[in-house]
Write a protein that holds these residues in place. Structure first.
Motif, PDB file in Angstrom:
ATOM      1  N   ARG A 160      -0.346   1.316   2.500  1.00  0.00           N
ATOM      2  CA  ARG A 160      -0.018   1.655   3.680  1.00  0.00           C
ATOM      3  C   ARG A 160       1.341   2.306   3.550  1.00  0.00           C
ATOM      4  O   ARG A 160       2.386   2.189   2.960  1.00  0.00           O
ATOM      5  CB  ARG A 160       0.314   0.324   4.646  1.00  0.00           C
ATOM      6  N   GLY A 161       1.245   4.008   3.998  1.00  0.00           N
ATOM      7  CA  GLY A 161       2.127   4.797   3.968  1.00  0.00           C
ATOM      8  C   GLY A 161       2.484   4.981   2.650  1.00  0.00           C
ATOM      9  O   GLY A 161       3.911   5.166   2.378  1.00  0.00           O
ATOM     10  N   GLY A 162       1.836   4.758   1.411  1.00  0.00           N
ATOM     11  CA  GLY A 162       2.242   4.959   0.179  1.00  0.00           C
ATOM     12  C   GLY A 162       2.902   3.782  -0.423  1.00  0.00           C
ATOM     13  O   GLY A 162       3.275   3.806  -1.748  1.00  0.00           O
ATOM     14  N   VAL A 163       2.864   2.607   0.117  1.00  0.00           N
ATOM     15  CA  VAL A 163       3.585   1.375  -0.151  1.00  0.00           C
ATOM     16  C   VAL A 163       2.419   0.465  -0.488  1.00  0.00           C
ATOM     17  O   VAL A 163       1.335   0.231   0.307  1.00  0.00           O
ATOM     18  CB  VAL A 163       4.496   0.880   0.650  1.00  0.00           C
ATOM     19  N   VAL A 164       2.226  -0.391  -1.455  1.00  0.00           N
ATOM     20  CA  VAL A 164       1.401  -1.381  -1.981  1.00  0.00           C
ATOM     21  C   VAL A 164       1.587  -2.606  -1.352  1.00  0.00           C
ATOM     22  O   VAL A 164       2.723  -3.193  -1.601  1.00  0.00           O
ATOM     23  CB  VAL A 164       1.037  -1.399  -3.388  1.00  0.00           C
ATOM     24  N   LEU A 165       0.669  -2.994  -0.372  1.00  0.00           N
ATOM     25  CA  LEU A 165       0.647  -4.457  -0.031  1.00  0.00           C
ATOM     26  C   LEU A 165      -0.144  -5.371  -0.865  1.00  0.00           C
ATOM     27  O   LEU A 165      -1.091  -5.385  -0.992  1.00  0.00           O
ATOM     28  CB  LEU A 165       0.420  -4.495   1.472  1.00  0.00           C
ATOM     29  N   ILE A 166       0.472  -6.544  -1.332  1.00  0.00           N
ATOM     30  CA  ILE A 166       0.080  -7.778  -2.093  1.00  0.00           C
ATOM     31  C   ILE A 166      -0.103  -9.048  -1.095  1.00  0.00           C
ATOM     32  O   ILE A 166       0.790  -9.414  -1.054  1.00  0.00           O
ATOM     33  CB  ILE A 166       0.682  -7.528  -3.522  1.00  0.00           C
ATOM     34  N   ASN A 167      -1.070  -9.334  -1.046  1.00  0.00           N
ATOM     35  CA  ASN A 167      -1.279 -10.388   0.081  1.00  0.00           C
ATOM     36  C   ASN A 167      -0.532 -10.254   1.221  1.00  0.00           C
ATOM     37  O   ASN A 167       0.118 -11.355   1.733  1.00  0.00           O
ATOM     38  CB  ASN A 167      -1.069 -11.842  -0.854  1.00  0.00           C
ATOM     39  N   GLY A 168      -0.605  -9.175   1.916  1.00  0.00           N
ATOM     40  CA  GLY A 168       0.165  -8.946   2.988  1.00  0.00           C
ATOM     41  C   GLY A 168       1.553  -8.377   2.876  1.00  0.00           C
ATOM     42  O   GLY A 168       2.119  -8.125   3.943  1.00  0.00           O
ATOM     43  N   THR A 169       2.202  -8.648   1.704  1.00  0.00           N
ATOM     44  CA  THR A 169       3.747  -8.430   1.698  1.00  0.00           C
ATOM     45  C   THR A 169       3.859  -7.267   0.854  1.00  0.00           C
ATOM     46  O   THR A 169       3.374  -6.988  -0.353  1.00  0.00           O
ATOM     47  CB  THR A 169       4.142  -9.731   0.715  1.00  0.00           C
ATOM     48  N   PRO A 170       4.791  -6.178   1.490  1.00  0.00           N
ATOM     49  CA  PRO A 170       4.939  -4.969   0.617  1.00  0.00           C
ATOM     50  C   PRO A 170       5.702  -5.034  -0.447  1.00  0.00           C
ATOM     51  O   PRO A 170       6.521  -5.868  -0.781  1.00  0.00           O
ATOM     52  CB  PRO A 170       5.547  -4.176   1.655  1.00  0.00           C
ATOM     53  N   ALA A 171       5.243  -4.424  -1.635  1.00  0.00           N
ATOM     54  CA  ALA A 171       6.106  -4.448  -2.881  1.00  0.00           C
ATOM     55  C   ALA A 171       7.290  -3.217  -2.569  1.00  0.00           C
ATOM     56  O   ALA A 171       7.007  -2.393  -2.363  1.00  0.00           O
ATOM     57  CB  ALA A 171       5.365  -3.929  -4.048  1.00  0.00           C
ATOM     58  N   PRO A 172       8.714  -3.747  -2.501  1.00  0.00           N
ATOM     59  CA  PRO A 172       9.690  -2.905  -2.407  1.00  0.00           C
ATOM     60  C   PRO A 172       9.645  -1.767  -3.321  1.00  0.00           C
ATOM     61  O   PRO A 172       9.691  -1.936  -4.527  1.00  0.00           O
ATOM     62  CB  PRO A 172      10.631  -3.880  -2.517  1.00  0.00           C
ATOM     63  N   GLN A 173       9.932  -0.479  -2.520  1.00  0.00           N
ATOM     64  CA  GLN A 173      10.069   0.394  -3.563  1.00  0.00           C
ATOM     65  C   GLN A 173      11.471   1.162  -3.262  1.00  0.00           C
ATOM     66  O   GLN A 173      12.122   1.510  -1.947  1.00  0.00           O
ATOM     67  CB  GLN A 173       9.046   1.721  -3.190  1.00  0.00           C
TER      68      GLN A 173
END
Length: 279
Positions: free
Chosen positions: A133-146
């Protein structure tokens, strides 16, 4: 003369036996322990650069049919696939002495359709839901912080044996110019971190939800906008979900790296990458 001729023939036989034994030992070593891998593309920058040479730890996840090496030498008309040797072990998606990869591992695996060796990072585990979503990966609904971390810079020039030029975020760049990509440090569940690169907005930055099947893994390249990976199904030039039995091994350490067209061009070796850990 007869004795001399017999001695010469014996020497030839001994030489042939030595070569055969050496090949057998090398084959066993490559099948069971470590497999050499030469990085041909930029999909894992900056973690892995075009021209990095590493040995893949095949003991990390146990053994399957994919542990048998493929021998592909198009120049000599040789195309011996691992399935030609160990295909009788294929089909049950299990491994001998199996070990499960951890999220964040950099893994070499067989492409589910083409059978070619690929190298990517494990992002999704069996049963996970994955979405971009917008270049950010969501794992089990939670964004992986960048966390933004400046830019990755490289010279615009042909890279590696294939002579591909890099893609840049700072527009068209002529040969010899500086090619830039936005850089961020991504943190996965469990705390492992790695750098990811961004070139610009594209379709693979936002996707639907992928549900990783049991016994399969979801892989992505660190150079997110320049990677054919699990975000694309295997029938459309991607990878799709990768079965457990297709894993070959874990990339732990770079042995050396060449910035030239061949690893034999020692004057192009990158001094700062000798025995560099893969993180």
């Amino acid at each position: 003369m007869a004795a001399k001729e017999e001695k010469k023939q014996n020497a030839i036989i001994e030489t042939i036996k030595t070569v055969v034994y050496a090949l057998l030992i090398a084959g066993v070593f490559r099948t069971l322990f470590f497999q050499p891998f030469w990085i041909p593309s930029g999909s894992m920058k900056e973690t892995l650069l075009v021209g990095d040479f590493l040995f893949v730890n095949k003991m990390a996840y146990g053994y399957s049919y994919a542990s048998c090496p493929s021998v592909i030498l198009p120049r000599f008309g040789i195309n011996i696939d691992a399935k030609n040797i160990c295909g009788f072990l294929d089909g049950d998606n299990t491994r001998l002495f199996a070990g499960e990869p951890e999220r964040g591992d950099v893994v070499v695996f067989r492409h589910p359709v083409s059978g070619r060796d690929y190298i990517k990072r494990v992002i999704g585990m069996p049963g996970d839901s994955i979405q971009m979503r917008g270049g950010v990966v969501l794992i089990n609904g939670t964004p992986a912080p960048q966390e933004p971390a400046g830019f990755f810079e490289e010279t615009m020039e042909p890279q590696g044996p294939e002579g591909r030029r890099p893609r840049c975020a700072n527009g068209p760049v002529g040969d010899g110019g500086i090619c830039r990509k936005a850089r961020a440090i991504e943190t996965l569940p469990g705390g492992r971190t790695h750098a990811v690169l961004d070139i610009g907005v594209q379709a693979s930055d936002s996707t639907g939800v992928y549900q990783v099947p049991e016994g399969h893994y979801f892989f992505m390249g660190d150079n997110r906008d320049n990677s054919a990976d699990s975000r694309l199904g295997p029938q459309i030039q991607g990878v799709g979900y990768v079965p457990l039995e297709n894993l070959i091994g874990r990339a732990d350490r770079i042995v050396f790296s060449s910035a030239g067209r061949s690893m034999l061009f020692f004057w192009t070796w990158r001094a700062d990458r000798f025995f560099k850990a893969v993180e």
